[in-house]
Design a protein around this motif. Structure first.
Motif: not given
Length: 489
Positions: A189, A195-198
């Motif tokens: 995150l 990056s990944w979102s939640l």
């Protein structure tokens, strides 16, 4: 039941009689001769009979279907253009199949945080951890159909960095979910292009655990490749030897299904039923202390170290899926190992699906929590009140023992459960099968499948595999969601 395109209907000739219509039916011998002789086209033939290498085809393809059962097959056909082998075998329990199908359809085809091609590539990554070429092949095709970049199919070195960062939790969730920490979540995150979102991460985690567990079902039930998949067909004539072998291997199972199992098998069944009655009566007489319950869990956890499949030549041969797998040597290791410091036991009362996991998923990925919860409940409570040829049997104690044993090998303990029941109710051959399918399904063999519950119906063995699928998925989800919760707090 087979769902296929309708065959052409012969048209009435002027004389009033029906004239035959030449079709491309692959089962028509005349067509085979015409095509091979005039067009010189090789005719693909199925390598095996039926959707499963473990289950006789007549046990799966039932003629008399209820309307609800027929409808779910029709919906599967309309949605994907086929009724695949997984659906055919799961269809032995149509109530569960409906719940499973709704969940999978939502994860793959409804609006959600992840692009469609990401979803199918994640399925490929997850299935490849267990060398499940059936699911990998299926989702490679789906990936291309939704516009995925063909270069990605060359392996993880050709995908965006964002997708590659998922590899670490993919391998941990597949093999040792208790190792996942909030630091793993934080790394995914962190800010940056990769990056990944939640919300995306929740979607990815559900997909990973879904396909790790589905690989267990596919390999545990001996699901054959589809006719159009690699390994599902041959251009050679049917082998009389293989046909005879199939018939011979099925004869013993059919005998058991018909109630003609060996005397030993029948005795095992009677002993199991008697143990269930005695345990039920014992519950009412006295309850073990919390200390004794904890001791019995630790004993069962230690004894699970001794439950492992023997090396078997029948086990799955290595597949060419290495391009989708990094750190291929990373596999399952027993939660509790002699001479090593083991992770603390995951107490279900501290972080449960009902009180914690369900609400977290539903908050970040609406409706999925409800769909998963329904699926868990359906399979856990599924019963026909039968055991082999016995009717009016309460099987709840046996189902709970299987579910809790699966969680036990993943280090999860229920304070209110007496793990002494596991040893009473689950024979060693069943434990070996359960642990193999749950932890390293690529090692599952037909010998293991045939070796336990020899006197039970195949539908009851499929039910075991559905319990395995869902218990395994819930265990991995609990570890992942606990790590996400710790990151968020």
């Amino acid at each position: 039941m087979r769902v296929s395109a309708a065959a052409p209907v012969p048209a009435p000739a002027p004389s009033g009689r029906l004239e035959p219509v030449v079709t491309d039916c692959p089962s028509c011998q005349q067509c085979d001769r015409v095509r091979s002789k005039d067009r010189r086209v090789k005719i693909p033939r199925p390598l095996g009979q039926g959707p499963s290498a473990f289950i006789p085809v007549k046990e799966i393809l039932q003629k008399d279907l209820e309307d609800a059962e027929r409808q779910i097959f029709i919906e599967a056909f309309v949605s994907t253009g086929r009724v695949d082998n997984v659906t055919m075998v799961m269809g032995m329990h149509s109530q569960y199949l409906e719940s499973f199908w709704k969940t999978q359809y939502y994860l793959l085809q409804m609006d959600g945080p992840l692009p469609y091609h990401y979803r199918h590539y994640i399925a490929v990554m997850a299935a490849a951890r267990h060398q499940c070429s059936y699911l990998v092949s299926l989702h490679i095709n789906e990936f291309l159909q939704v516009g995925g970049n063909p270069d990605w199919l060359n392996g993880l070195n050709f995908v965006p960095q964002k997708m590659r960062t998922l590899n670490e939790i993919n391998k941990i969730l597949a093999h040792r979910p208790w190792l996942i920490t909030k630091e793993h979540i934080e790394n995914l995150l962190k800010t940056g292009e990769s990056s990944w979102s939640l919300a995306e991460l929740i979607h990815a985690v559900v997909l990973l655990t879904h396909y790790h567990s589905l690989a267990s079902f596919v390999l545990g039930c001996g699901i054959r490749p589809e006719l159009d998949q690699d390994g599902g067909y041959t251009f050679g004539p049917p082998s009389p030897q293989s046909c005879d072998s199939d018939s011979a291997s099925n004869s013993g199972s059919e005998e058991a299904v018909n109630g003609n199992a060996s005397r030993d098998g029948l005795q095992e069944l009677e002993v199991l039923i008697e143990k269930m009655k005695l345990l039920q009566e014992g519950r009412q007489d006295e309850e073990a202390s919390q200390e004794e319950m904890a001791t019995r869990f630790e004993r069962e956890k230690r004894e699970s170290l001794l439950v492992a499949p023997a090396d078997d030549n029948e086990s799955l041969s290595p597949t060419n899926l290495s391009c989708f797998v990094e750190d291929a040597d990373f596999g399952y290791k027993d939660f509790s190992r002699r001479g090593e410091q083991t992770p603390p036991t995951f107490r279900a009362q501290d972080y449960s699906w009902e009180d914690h996991g369900y609400s977290l998923i539903n908050r970040l990925y609406p409706e999925v929590g409800q769909l998963l919860d329904e699926k868990f409940q359906v399979v856990y409570n599924l019963t026909y009140n039968t055991m082999a040829m016995h009717c009016d049997v309460d099987t709840s104690m046996l189902r709970r023992a299987i579910w809790n044993y699966i969680h036990c090998v993943f280090g999860i303990r229920y304070d209110d459960y007496d793990y002494g029941e596991v040893n009473q109710l689950l024979e060693r051959s069943l434990k070996i099968y359960i642990k193999t399918v749950a932890c390293y399904p690529e090692k599952t063999t037909k010998r293991m499948y045939v070796g336990f519950w020899r006197h039970f119906r195949h539908s009851e063995k499929v039910h075991i595999n559905l319990l395995l699928l869902e218990a395994r998925m819930q265990a991995a989800l609990l570890y992942a969601l606990r790590a996400i919760t710790r990151y968020m707090t």
